[in-house]
Design a protein around this motif. Structure first.
Motif, mmCIF file in Angstrom:
data_model
loop_
_atom_site.group_PDB
_atom_site.id
_atom_site.type_symbol
_atom_site.label_atom_id
_atom_site.label_comp_id
_atom_site.label_asym_id
_atom_site.label_seq_id
_atom_site.Cartn_x
_atom_site.Cartn_y
_atom_site.Cartn_z
ATOM 1 N N LEU A 4 50.569 42.237 74.780
ATOM 2 C CA LEU A 4 49.836 42.089 75.891
ATOM 3 C C LEU A 4 48.776 43.098 76.084
ATOM 4 O O LEU A 4 48.937 44.111 75.914
ATOM 5 N N GLY A 5 47.393 42.740 76.223
ATOM 6 C CA GLY A 5 46.390 43.593 75.986
ATOM 7 C C GLY A 5 45.961 43.719 77.533
ATOM 8 O O GLY A 5 45.971 43.077 78.348
ATOM 9 N N LEU A 6 45.432 44.876 77.846
ATOM 10 C CA LEU A 6 45.047 45.496 79.162
ATOM 11 C C LEU A 6 43.692 46.361 79.063
ATOM 12 O O LEU A 6 43.598 47.175 78.201
ATOM 13 N N THR A 7 43.115 46.368 80.098
ATOM 14 C CA THR A 7 41.946 47.018 80.399
ATOM 15 C C THR A 7 42.513 48.211 80.940
ATOM 16 O O THR A 7 43.128 48.253 81.963
ATOM 17 N N TRP A 12 35.687 49.503 84.815
ATOM 18 C CA TRP A 12 35.048 48.931 86.258
ATOM 19 C C TRP A 12 35.668 47.292 86.289
ATOM 20 O O TRP A 12 35.752 46.923 87.418
ATOM 21 N N ASN A 13 35.810 46.696 85.193
ATOM 22 C CA ASN A 13 36.342 45.481 85.234
ATOM 23 C C ASN A 13 37.906 45.227 84.611
ATOM 24 O O ASN A 13 37.710 45.127 83.396
ATOM 25 N N THR A 14 38.702 45.213 85.202
ATOM 26 C CA THR A 14 39.937 45.067 84.742
ATOM 27 C C THR A 14 40.563 43.890 84.430
ATOM 28 O O THR A 14 40.193 42.759 85.140
ATOM 29 N N ALA A 15 41.431 43.527 83.274
ATOM 30 C CA ALA A 15 41.766 42.153 82.932
ATOM 31 C C ALA A 15 43.117 42.366 82.130
ATOM 32 O O ALA A 15 43.437 43.713 81.639
ATOM 33 N N ALA A 16 43.684 41.325 81.536
ATOM 34 C CA ALA A 16 44.784 41.343 80.897
ATOM 35 C C ALA A 16 44.676 40.136 79.887
ATOM 36 O O ALA A 16 44.008 39.129 80.360
ATOM 37 N N ALA A 17 45.163 40.188 78.875
ATOM 38 C CA ALA A 17 45.014 38.993 77.626
ATOM 39 C C ALA A 17 46.481 39.208 76.942
ATOM 40 O O ALA A 17 47.238 40.268 76.663
ATOM 41 N N LEU A 18 46.699 38.024 76.374
ATOM 42 C CA LEU A 18 47.907 37.941 75.641
ATOM 43 C C LEU A 18 47.615 37.307 74.204
ATOM 44 O O LEU A 18 46.839 36.237 74.400
ATOM 45 N N PRO A 40 37.583 47.306 90.389
ATOM 46 C CA PRO A 40 37.389 48.505 89.558
ATOM 47 C C PRO A 40 38.524 49.460 89.824
ATOM 48 O O PRO A 40 39.089 49.596 91.007
ATOM 49 N N ARG A 41 39.233 49.919 88.547
ATOM 50 C CA ARG A 41 40.356 50.866 88.734
ATOM 51 C C ARG A 41 41.364 50.340 89.270
ATOM 52 O O ARG A 41 42.148 51.165 89.608
ATOM 53 N N ILE A 104 45.704 60.016 86.169
ATOM 54 C CA ILE A 104 46.373 59.245 87.411
ATOM 55 C C ILE A 104 46.537 57.994 87.356
ATOM 56 O O ILE A 104 47.320 57.247 87.715
ATOM 57 N N GLN A 105 45.128 57.351 86.843
ATOM 58 C CA GLN A 105 45.187 56.035 86.903
ATOM 59 C C GLN A 105 46.124 55.331 85.832
ATOM 60 O O GLN A 105 46.617 54.231 86.017
ATOM 61 N N GLN A 106 46.285 56.051 84.926
ATOM 62 C CA GLN A 106 47.085 55.465 83.701
ATOM 63 C C GLN A 106 48.724 55.407 84.472
ATOM 64 O O GLN A 106 49.347 54.578 84.000
ATOM 65 N N TYR A 107 49.051 56.512 85.216
ATOM 66 C CA TYR A 107 50.348 56.603 85.733
ATOM 67 C C TYR A 107 50.600 55.233 86.685
ATOM 68 O O TYR A 107 51.746 54.766 86.693
ATOM 69 N N LYS A 108 49.240 55.238 87.408
ATOM 70 C CA LYS A 108 49.438 54.033 88.483
ATOM 71 C C LYS A 108 49.482 52.709 87.605
ATOM 72 O O LYS A 108 50.293 52.027 87.896
ATOM 73 N N LEU A 109 48.806 52.690 86.448
ATOM 74 C CA LEU A 109 48.888 51.084 86.021
ATOM 75 C C LEU A 109 50.361 51.128 85.148
ATOM 76 O O LEU A 109 51.213 49.994 85.396
#
Length: 556
Positions: A4-7, A12-18, A40-41, A104-109
């Motif tokens: 599972l790939g994550l931005t 600024w542009n978040t997405a996911a890929a498999l 964003p974020r 902080i953002q990584q914790y939220k993710l």
């Protein structure tokens, strides 16, 4: 293996890929789900859920999670080293807050992802440096065994541009440019100075450039020996001192503004060519794979392709930060020994809806609709009569370009369509151009020096004999940002254009993204209906069905 790939949520542009067994099987941007432009974020949780569900994969079966950015600890180290290298007091002040924000953002993710899919909490996380993820999204999807690689954007952990080459699946970095040398930063500054929104409206700057003349030399951007340099503090300070004519939103756009846009565009193209030349000089390779937000600039890409040392080019359709989810997953797959050879020859990796799901939405919303025998023929008929249509078919595209999955279409031979769609549907500036989607086998007849352009990321000059018949989709300088459509990658879109050609003699349609100004491209049937009824669209071809407003066609 299932990756599972994550931005990273500092992007600024978040997405996911498999990626499964070395091949991409799904990808989508978070903005399409939460309806917040670019998201964003914002953790791409809904995009990740979609990727797994669409492939029929349980979260427990995921082998690892790949993120398109360095780990928080490595980011802190790289940011600190970059600050020390720049010797700029301003950067020292920003380093600690930037590192803290990423943590902080990584914790939220993690927390939001684990709340939605608790099975992922035990999975291994692999962090892929930002520009390596961008590079992998291009060369690992290009099908090229040997290729030069160019990545350029706003900035990653500490750099903004990276050149290198790939051979037999291995990437070698040749050079990198610090964040204070950012071509993306220079272009975003220009966008802001022109009164547009940075990170969002860079396309406006590119479009405006065609109306101007490159009169400003931008001497601070020095291009030499297959590379470029700028003074360290230029983007932050010097740029604003050199060009103090700030335009504010709503102000008149003067010729000075147009000339300045043209000047920066011209210098960006020269810098891009220099970087490509530098890669060729050091490798001898005549192929090039491109990624990073700056390579959404299709005029720069076209100038690079025109060089006599470039034979082939591949541009990642999600060249902005969303593409790092794809690149991170492909890179980790390669590192784990998964087979290579995947070619990303289309951008249709998002959600799709069955005829039953679409019909249920139409029935629930009490919208009158019809089911023609042939949706391709029905759409071509309406376009030929001068109607503006929403086109909602198959899987949604990834990337900022509408490519026949979620598009707004019109007749390119009716010159007034440009003004009508800008004013009535997109609600944007009248000078902004649209693009033609054309049958791939007709491209050489329509444009000069044609080259496959499946992702609408290259521009070409329209041949003189076709300029009138492509008037609505041709820019002021006679160029088009064209998409070449093949039956193999989008049979329904291809078939519709083919039938439109049979009716009009024009093997192309005018195409723009299916959204209103400031909104993400539509994802679901409900999104499509909202946009249909809140804009001046005349009809909607959605799956096998057609929805029409009561306005007659211009020739009815």
């Amino acid at each position: 293996m299932i990756i599972l790939g994550l931005t990273a949520t500092i992007s600024w542009n978040t997405a996911a890929a498999l990626v499964q067994d070395g091949r991409l099987v799904a990808a989508a941007e978070q903005e399409r789900f939460n309806r917040i432009k670019q998201a964003p974020r914002i953790p791409p949780v809904e995009a990740a859920e979609f990727c797994l569900q669409s492939a029929g994969i349980d979260p427990a079966d995921v082998d690892c999670i790949a993120v398109g950015f360095a780990s928080p600890m490595r980011y802190a180290l790289l940011r600190g080293l970059g600050t020390a290298r720049s010797l700029a007091g301003h950067d020292f002040l920003l380093t600690a807050p930037s590192v803290a924000e990423y943590m902080i953002q990584q914790y939220k993710l993690r927390q939001r992802l684990f709340d939605a899919m608790p099975e992922l909490a035990s999975k291994k996380w692999v962090y892929v440096p930002h520009h390596i993820a961008h590079a992998a999204s291009a060369y690992r999807a290009s099908g090229f065994q040997e290729t030069g690689v160019l990545v350029t954007d706003g900035n990653g952990e500490r750099d903004s541009t990276q050149t290198g080459f790939a051979k037999n699946g291995e990437l070698t970095v040749l050079d990198s440019k610090a964040a204070d040398q950012s071509l993306g930063g220079l272009y975003s500054n220009t966008t802001s100075l022109l009164g547009f929104s940075r990170h969002i409206d860079e396309g406006k700057t590119m479009g405006l450039a065609a109306y101007g003349t490159p009169k400003y030399p931008l001497e601070a951007l020095r291009i030499h020996d297959g590379t470029y340099t700028m003074p360290r503090s230029y983007i932050r300070d010097g740029f604003w001192k050199d060009f103090p004519f700030q335009r504010h939103k709503g102000d008149e756009i003067t010729q000075e503004h147009k000339d300045f846009a043209a000047s920066v565009q011209h210098r960006l193209e020269e810098a891009g060519i220099a970087l490509a030349q530098g890669i060729h000089n050091r490798t001898g390779y005549r192929r090039l794979a491109l990624a990073g937000g700056v390579v959404l600039n299709c005029d720069m890409n076209a100038k690079i392709l025109q060089q006599d040392f470039v034979d082939d080019i591949y541009i990642q359709p999600a060249a902005h930060d969303a593409g790092t989810a794809i690149g991170a997953a492909l890179e980790v797959a390669a590192q784990l020994g998964e087979p290579g050879g995947f070619v990303m020859d289309h951008a249709y990796w998002g959600p799709e809806y069955s005829a039953a799901e679409i019909q249920a939405t139409l029935d629930e919303t009490k919208v009158p609709y019809e089911k023609p025998r042939d949706i391709e023929q029905a759409t071509a008929d309406l376009l030929s009569k001068g109607l503006i249509l929403g086109w909602f078919q198959g899987r949604m595209e990834i990337g900022p370009r509408a490519l026949g999955g979620r598009s707004i279409l019109a007749n390119p031979g009716m010159a007034e369509m440009k003004d009508r769609v800008n004013a009535e549907v997109k609600h944007r500036e009248g000078w902004r151009p649209f693009a033609p989607s054309m049958l791939a086998e007709s491209a050489d007849d329509l444009v000069e020096n044609s080259y496959p352009s499946p992702f609408m990321l290259l521009t070409f000059t329209v041949r003189k004999e076709w300029r009138e018949r492509l008037a609505a989709a041709t820019h002021i300088d006679h160029t088009v940002r064209s998409q070449t459509v093949t039956r193999d990658t989008n049979s329904r879109f291809y078939g519709m254009i083919e039938k439109f050609r049979d009716l009009t003699g024009i093997p192309a349609v005018m195409n723009t993204s299916f959204n209103d100004r400031g909104e993400p491209i539509v994802m679901s049937p409900r999104d499509a209906l909202r946009t249909f009824f809140s804009t001046g669209l005349d009809a909607l071809a959605i799956g096998d069905f057609v929805v029409r407003k009561k306005t007659p066609a211009p020739d009815e």
